[in-house]
Design a protein around this motif. Structure first.
Motif, PDB file in Angstrom:
ATOM      1  N   LYS A  12      38.954 -34.219 150.127  1.00  0.00           N
ATOM      2  CA  LYS A  12      40.260 -34.862 150.078  1.00  0.00           C
ATOM      3  C   LYS A  12      40.545 -35.494 151.432  1.00  0.00           C
ATOM      4  N   ILE A  13      40.913 -36.767 151.413  1.00  0.00           N
ATOM      5  CA  ILE A  13      41.163 -37.468 152.675  1.00  0.00           C
ATOM      6  C   ILE A  13      42.457 -38.266 152.589  1.00  0.00           C
ATOM      7  N   ASP A  14      43.071 -38.465 153.746  1.00  0.00           N
ATOM      8  CA  ASP A  14      44.167 -39.418 153.882  1.00  0.00           C
ATOM      9  C   ASP A  14      43.559 -40.782 154.185  1.00  0.00           C
ATOM     10  N   PHE A 139      33.243 -40.646 148.491  1.00  0.00           N
ATOM     11  CA  PHE A 139      32.770 -39.802 147.392  1.00  0.00           C
ATOM     12  C   PHE A 139      33.504 -40.256 146.130  1.00  0.00           C
ATOM     13  N   SER A 140      33.007 -39.877 144.979  1.00  0.00           N
ATOM     14  CA  SER A 140      33.681 -40.226 143.728  1.00  0.00           C
ATOM     15  C   SER A 140      34.964 -39.417 143.611  1.00  0.00           C
ATOM     16  N   GLY A 141      36.044 -40.107 143.242  1.00  0.00           N
ATOM     17  CA  GLY A 141      37.312 -39.398 143.162  1.00  0.00           C
ATOM     18  C   GLY A 141      38.420 -40.269 142.611  1.00  0.00           C
ATOM     19  N   GLU A 162      46.320 -41.210 149.637  1.00  0.00           N
ATOM     20  CA  GLU A 162      45.415 -40.070 149.625  1.00  0.00           C
ATOM     21  C   GLU A 162      44.362 -40.270 148.536  1.00  0.00           C
ATOM     22  N   PHE A 163      43.180 -39.729 148.797  1.00  0.00           N
ATOM     23  CA  PHE A 163      42.065 -39.862 147.861  1.00  0.00           C
ATOM     24  C   PHE A 163      41.385 -38.508 147.727  1.00  0.00           C
ATOM     25  N   SER A 164      41.235 -38.048 146.483  1.00  0.00           N
ATOM     26  CA  SER A 164      40.675 -36.707 146.241  1.00  0.00           C
ATOM     27  C   SER A 164      39.443 -36.793 145.354  1.00  0.00           C
TER      28      SER A 164
END
Length: 236
Positions: A12-14, A139-141, A162-164
């Protein structure tokens, strides 16, 4: 040992931008719930102005090299063919190739005084910067938060969203310190949500004891298609 914990996506990234420009919504929308595969562009910033500036710098470098060809042929004839080939294959639409290796220190100093190397590295720096106008998925998310609208100005260092990642999660459980003697890294844990049971394993144990509750955080890694970031689950 029974516990309750919160599910967090393992990956998980901002999302932040390192460059400034107008958000370009021509691709898939950067909206909550939209999924992207690893390597896919998740957000683009209009880079037309930066591209034209870079092409101008490359044209100036090409002119600088061309103006030196007569001197190179007279003073460094052994290097003339290398530089002539470099100039013939120069393409302002592609990334710069490395310069021919100088045949002597005298040639290197000659090029340095003419600021050929400084132009080259300035352009290479701009090429790296240009690549930052597109943010790709590490990454896939799925986008879990979007804070920008089409046509809005993207500012450097401002949070965009945000991306998870999907499928792999971590759950943090609070366990009484007195029960830690029964738990170690690698221990299996049943993670339960709405009668669905998933098997996880302990990957980390905190060294800090909460002085109020005398509990310790135990982190469990688990996979499950039905699990979601932020969900409460039970653990055994």
């Amino acid at each position: 040992i029974n516990a309750t914990g919160t599910v967090r996506a393992k990956n998980k990234i901002d999302i932040y931008s390192e460059v400034q420009g107008i958000y370009d919504p021509s691709g898939k929308p950067f909206r909550e719930g939209i999924s992207f595969a690893k390597g896919e562009v998740i957000l683009s910033v209009d880079k037309r102005e930066a591209e034209l500036t870079l092409k101008t710098q490359k044209s100036e470098l090409m002119n600088s090299i061309a103006s030196l060809m007569a001197d190179i042929k007279a003073d460094f004839p052994q290097s003339f063919e290398n530089w002539n080939s470099y100039l013939s294959n120069f393409n302002i639409d592609k990334n710069l190739k490395e310069f021919p290796k100088p045949s002597s220190d005298k040639e290197k100093y000659f090029l340095t005084i003419r600021k050929i190397y400084s132009q080259f590295y300035n352009i290479k720096n701009q090429e790296v910067r240009l690549s930052k106008f597109e943010i790709t998925a590490p990454f896939s998310g799925t986008v879990t938060m979007s804070m920008i609208e089409p046509g809005a100005l993207v500012r450097p260092s401002a949070k965009i969203g945000e991306f998870s990642g999907r499928g792999l999660y971590e759950v943090s459980f609070s366990v009484q310190a007195s029960d830690l003697k029964y738990i170690k890294s690698g221990s299996t844990v049943d993670v339960i949500h709405n009668e669905h049971k998933y098997q996880g394993r302990v990957v980390r144990i905190s060294d800090r004891i909460d002085p109020t509750t005398q509990s310790v955080k135990v982190f469990v890694q688990v996979s499950g298609a039905d699990l979601k970031d932020g969900m409460y689950v039970n653990g055994k």
